[in-house]
Design an enzyme around this catalytic site. Structure first.
Site, PDB file in Angstrom:
ATOM      1  N   ILE A 207       0.830  -1.215   0.000  1.00 51.69           N
ATOM      2  CA  ILE A 207       0.000   0.000   0.000  1.00 51.69           C
ATOM      3  C   ILE A 207       0.859   1.257   0.000  1.00 51.69           C
ATOM      4  O   ILE A 207       0.333   2.367  -0.002  1.00 51.69           O
ATOM      5  CB  ILE A 207      -0.969   0.020   1.203  1.00 51.69           C
ATOM      6  CG1 ILE A 207      -0.203  -0.115   2.521  1.00 51.69           C
ATOM      7  CG2 ILE A 207      -2.016  -1.068   1.062  1.00 51.69           C
ATOM      8  CD1 ILE A 207      -1.111  -0.017   3.749  1.00 51.69           C
TER       9      ILE A 207
ATOM     10  N   LYS B 143       5.486  -2.539   7.958  1.00 51.82           N
ATOM     11  CA  LYS B 143       6.496  -1.777   7.220  1.00 51.82           C
ATOM     12  C   LYS B 143       7.779  -2.581   7.198  1.00 51.82           C
ATOM     13  O   LYS B 143       8.330  -2.927   8.245  1.00 51.82           O
ATOM     14  CB  LYS B 143       6.731  -0.424   7.879  1.00 51.82           C
ATOM     15  CG  LYS B 143       7.704   0.449   7.090  1.00 51.82           C
ATOM     16  CD  LYS B 143       7.615   1.894   7.527  1.00 51.82           C
ATOM     17  CE  LYS B 143       8.345   2.794   6.537  1.00 51.82           C
ATOM     18  NZ  LYS B 143       8.114   4.206   6.801  1.00 51.82           N
TER      19      LYS B 143
ATOM     20  N   GLY C  51       8.573   3.741  -0.468  1.00 51.84           N
ATOM     21  CA  GLY C  51       9.356   4.953  -0.269  1.00 51.84           C
ATOM     22  C   GLY C  51      10.796   4.593  -0.052  1.00 51.84           C
ATOM     23  O   GLY C  51      11.208   3.435  -0.174  1.00 51.84           O
ATOM     24  N   GLY C  52      11.604   5.619   0.289  1.00 53.12           N
ATOM     25  CA  GLY C  52      13.015   5.395   0.488  1.00 53.12           C
ATOM     26  C   GLY C  52      13.312   4.432   1.613  1.00 53.12           C
ATOM     27  O   GLY C  52      14.366   3.803   1.641  1.00 53.12           O
ATOM     28  N   MET C  53      12.390   4.293   2.589  1.00 51.52           N
ATOM     29  CA  MET C  53      12.628   3.411   3.721  1.00 51.52           C
ATOM     30  C   MET C  53      12.167   1.984   3.457  1.00 51.52           C
ATOM     31  O   MET C  53      12.353   1.119   4.306  1.00 51.52           O
ATOM     32  CB  MET C  53      11.886   3.953   4.964  1.00 51.52           C
ATOM     33  CG  MET C  53      12.369   5.315   5.447  1.00 51.52           C
ATOM     34  SD  MET C  53      14.062   5.279   6.018  1.00 51.52           S
ATOM     35  CE  MET C  53      13.883   4.300   7.494  1.00 51.52           C
ATOM     36  N   GLY C  54      11.540   1.703   2.332  1.00 46.37           N
ATOM     37  CA  GLY C  54      11.098   0.352   2.055  1.00 46.37           C
ATOM     38  C   GLY C  54       9.658   0.315   1.582  1.00 46.37           C
ATOM     39  O   GLY C  54       9.215   1.193   0.842  1.00 46.37           O
TER      40      GLY C  54
ATOM     41  N   ASP D  74      11.679  14.540  10.240  1.00 44.49           N
ATOM     42  CA  ASP D  74      11.270  14.414   8.835  1.00 44.49           C
ATOM     43  C   ASP D  74       9.763  14.633   8.711  1.00 44.49           C
ATOM     44  O   ASP D  74       9.061  13.900   8.019  1.00 44.49           O
ATOM     45  CB  ASP D  74      11.656  13.033   8.293  1.00 44.49           C
ATOM     46  CG  ASP D  74      11.560  12.964   6.762  1.00 44.49           C
ATOM     47  OD1 ASP D  74      11.622  14.029   6.120  1.00 44.49           O
ATOM     48  OD2 ASP D  74      11.408  11.864   6.217  1.00 44.49           O
TER      49      ASP D  74
ATOM     50  N   VAL E 284       5.374  -0.618   2.622  1.00 48.79           N
ATOM     51  CA  VAL E 284       4.340  -0.809   3.636  1.00 48.79           C
ATOM     52  C   VAL E 284       3.290  -1.735   3.043  1.00 48.79           C
ATOM     53  O   VAL E 284       2.809  -1.513   1.929  1.00 48.79           O
ATOM     54  CB  VAL E 284       3.702   0.521   4.062  1.00 48.79           C
ATOM     55  CG1 VAL E 284       2.645   0.270   5.145  1.00 48.79           C
ATOM     56  CG2 VAL E 284       4.757   1.489   4.586  1.00 48.79           C
TER      57      VAL E 284
END
Length: 739
Positions: free
Chosen positions: A21, A44, A24-27, A146, A29
């Site tokens: 769903i 996540k 992003g840069g962090m992985g 952030d 979700v």
């Protein structure tokens, strides 16, 4: 691994991944189901599931930092912060399990609005809720770093939640931002970064306030304050350029909103609001003065109906709660977490209610939560009672949404001093959740723990102990011994044990919780300090005042660092340092401490605040310890008069000060006057507390001692006998005699 294959895959044999769903840069979700508890969640993954790992050194550092930051995120419990249920590592993938939020982030809201700015009331409501959440997290030493529209969710009921607390900070120190995004700049998103982030300077909570200013600017104008395609031009704008006022973009922006956003976007942190609590106060007070009327409800409450008024019968008022807060921040329990609805208890089927009606009820539930956030608990209770009645009618008594409303009714009752009624409501919710969700479901345990807390408020500590013990066993079984909810329950149990007089057990348990919280949350985390404070209290009760003094001083110092020198919790720890000094016979040091504390209390809270007067009482007590009885008597009389005006003549604190007046009179040899005051205090305590309450009996003993000093031994002996008979009756029956 293809998504169709991953749909059948379980993380840790528990979390079934359904669909991606968000990326992003962090992985990634994922929408998922927690099959152990039967609820929908969001999972996540810090790197996409099934992708190869990076270099081993970087992964090792990231893994350790992830665990530390995930514990921080899991410890945050506030209605404006996304709830973290679990975290761990599975087949090389770091994962975080969170509540599944049904709504849109602020970027999506702007997109759905075709890039047009939002309405002013909605902007103000979002600003107030985000400021409230930031005030909570900043007080715990957590800076987001952030904050941006994509990290702020607007739920269907109007509630606002900040996402990615803790996890947003993972890149600091390990180069995660540049590795995942390919952009070699400081941690953060360029359009919302503070000047100090850009310059690599020291970042504190005021950096989040700057980022919030950027977010509000975009909500109000449709574009961020520095809307350039070139990242360097954006950064230079933040550093060097003053953005144009909001009212230059649209004329309907109120002047106070423009002023608040302009202050948030100040280049120097010292020129911004001091903290998020001050920001929230300005949002509420400026908005109220601008409308020249009562505090308006959020924009999303417009068009709501009041519903049918549903009041419980037999409400009665009890003494207000002066010890609230041990169970931590109350949280929204309406169904954004996605709990699966229960099957009808009768085996039949209930007609599906109209979606519009359910949405309206969810909106009204959110309005009740908003009233609670404003401290308008009577009104909040009215809203929740009405919503609960309608939800029960259309969904059933044991539906999670109905029980969520009843849970909030319990909170409203507790906040307005109706502990007996709150107990009945929490008991009802606990029973319903046990049937619908299971006895060990976190929501069931939360309701049971609130019943224990209210039992403690009602001085029913034996019953509270039984409930706390059972809930603790369930939490340890289902969540583990170091889960924040488990530790909170153990803390409350330790507190309750001390009220039962089981001081050694209380001390051992509190020390264990303090050690665990230090390990999980850190030594200066507010929750850790609450438990260390309880350790100091137990040491004092055991007469170990030297150790208690050291413990209170450590807590006061740590709270000053983490919360600030003027935070109420910091000032409370300083007060206890004074108590310990006095108990150790160090009256001169205690007197000096209390004089400084009175000055700080009066500056922060005002001269007639109950806590300011409590510190002034300490001045009088220590003047007496130093033999300065004329000064002690004058101080006791002043404090007694102030407490009478602020709290009432029969308030326990007022009666303590009046007794101190009698003590001073006795030491000055004015026993006739002392006798009159002692009798007045004893009569008031018997009227308020009962004939055989320990404080009432102590006052009658004071009176008897005074009679002895006046040479009236026969009357003194008769009074001593009466006190002894009442104590024996109390010991025999185990309860207070009727007043």
């Amino acid at each position: 691994m293809a998504e169709t294959e991953t749909e059948t895959r379980l993380i840790q044999g528990r979390y079934r991944l359904l669909e991606v769903i968000g990326r992003g840069g962090m992985g990634e979700v994922w929408r998922a189901v927690d099959e152990s508890l039967g609820r929908r969640v969001a999972v996540k993954c810090l790197k996409p599931a099934g992708q190869p790992q990076g270099d081993a050194g970087f992964t090792t550092v990231l893994r350790e930092r992830f665990r530390r930051e995930a514990r921080v995120a899991a410890a945050l419990q506030h209605r404006g912060v996304t709830v973290v249920h679990d975290f761990g590592e599975y087949e090389g993938v770091l994962y975080l399990v969170m509540e599944l939020l049904e709504g849109h982030n602020l970027s999506q809201l702007l997109d759905r609005n075709s890039g047009r700015p939002l309405a002013v009331p909605e902007i103000v409501d979002i600003a107030e809720q985000v400021a409230d959440a930031l005030a909570y997290t900043h007080a715990r030493g957590i800076v987001h770093r952030d904050l941006k529209p994509a990290n702020i969710m607007r739920l269907g009921d109007g509630a606002v939640k900040i996402c990615d607390f803790g996890i947003a900070r993972l890149g600091q120190g390990v180069g995660l931002s540049s590795r995942l995004t390919g952009v070699g700049i400081a941690m953060g998103t360029p359009h919302y970064m503070s000047p100090e982030q850009i310059g690599g300077g020291e970042v504190d909570h005021r950096s989040d306030l700057y980022s919030l200013g950027c977010v509000l600017y975009e909500l109000a104008t449709g574009v961020p304050p520095f809307d350039h395609e070139d990242a360097w031009a954006v950064l230079v704008g933040h550093r060097d350029t003053v953005p144009s006022p909001l009212r230059d973009h649209r004329g309907d922006i109120p002047a106070h909103v423009d002023r608040i956003v302009r202050d948030l976007l100040a280049k120097s942190p010292d020129e911004r609001p001091a903290d998020a609590r001050e920001l929230r106060r300005r949002i509420l007070s400026d908005g109220r003065s601008a409308t020249a009327g009562p505090a308006p409800l959020p924009a999303w409450t417009r068009g709501m109906t009041a519903g049918h008024k549903a009041l419980p019968t037999g409400l009665r008022t009890v003494l207000p709660d002066h010890t609230a807060g041990l169970t931590g921040e109350w949280t929204t329990t309406v169904d954004p977490r996605g709990a699966l609805p229960p099957r009808p208890a009768t085996g039949g089927t209930r007609p599906a209610p109209a979606a519009a009606l359910l949405a309206q009820l969810a909106t009204r539930h959110g309005a009740g939560l908003s009233l609670g956030r404003l401290g308008r608990w009577e009104e909040a209770g009215e809203v929740h009672r009405a919503v609960a009645a309608e939800r029960e009618h259309v969904l059933g008594a044991d539906h999670p949404d109905t029980l969520a409303s009843r849970y909030e009714i319990g909170f409203s009752l507790g906040r307005t001093g109706r502990a007996e009624d709150a107990l009945r409501e929490f008991t009802r919710v606990a029973d319903g959740r046990s049937r619908a969700l299971g006895p060990d479901h976190p929501d069931t345990l939360a309701a049971r723990q609130e019943t224990a807390y209210v039992l403690g408020q009602l001085a029913r500590h034996f019953e509270a102990n039984d409930v706390y013990t059972a809930v603790l066993a369930a939490r340890e079984r289902s969540m583990g011994p170091d889960h924040p909810d488990t530790l909170r329950c153990r803390h409350n149990l330790a507190f309750n044990l001390s009220r039962l007089g089981r001081l050694e057990e209380s001390l051992r348990m509190a020390a264990g919780v303090a050690a665990a919280r230090t390990r999980v949350l850190g030594g200066d985390h507010p929750d850790t300090l609450v438990t260390r404070y309880e350790v100091a209290y137990a040491l004092g009760r055991l007469g170990r005042w030297t150790e208690a003094l050291d413990a209170y001083r450590d807590v006061a110092s740590a709270r000053g660092r983490a919360l600030g020198p003027d935070h109420p919790d910091t000032l409370a720890a300083r007060y206890e340092v004074g108590i310990s000094l006095g108990r150790l016979g160090r009256g001169a040091e205690a007197l000096e401490l209390y004089r400084a504390l009175v000055a700080d209390r009066a500056r922060v809270h005002g001269p007639d605040d109950p806590e300011t007067l409590r510190a002034r009482h300490g001045i009088g007590v220590n003047l007496g310890r130093l033999g300065r009885w004329d000064e002690a008597l004058a101080e006791a009389r002043d404090v007694s008069a102030a407490r009478t005006g602020a709290l009432g003549p029969d308030h326990p604190d007022t009666l303590v000060s009046r007794r101190e007046v009698a003590v001073g009179l006795g030491w000055l040899g004015r026993w006739d006057e002392a006798l009159t005051v002692y009798r007045e205090v004893a009569t008031a305590r018997e009227r308020v507390l009962g004939l055989d309450h320990p404080e009432a009996l102590a006052s009658r003993n004071d009176e008897a001692h005074c009679l002895e000093q006046l040479g009236r031994p026969a009357e003194a002996v008769e009074l001593y006998r009466r006190v002894a008979a009442l104590r024996e009756r109390r010991g025999t029956h185990g309860r207070r005699a009727p007043s």
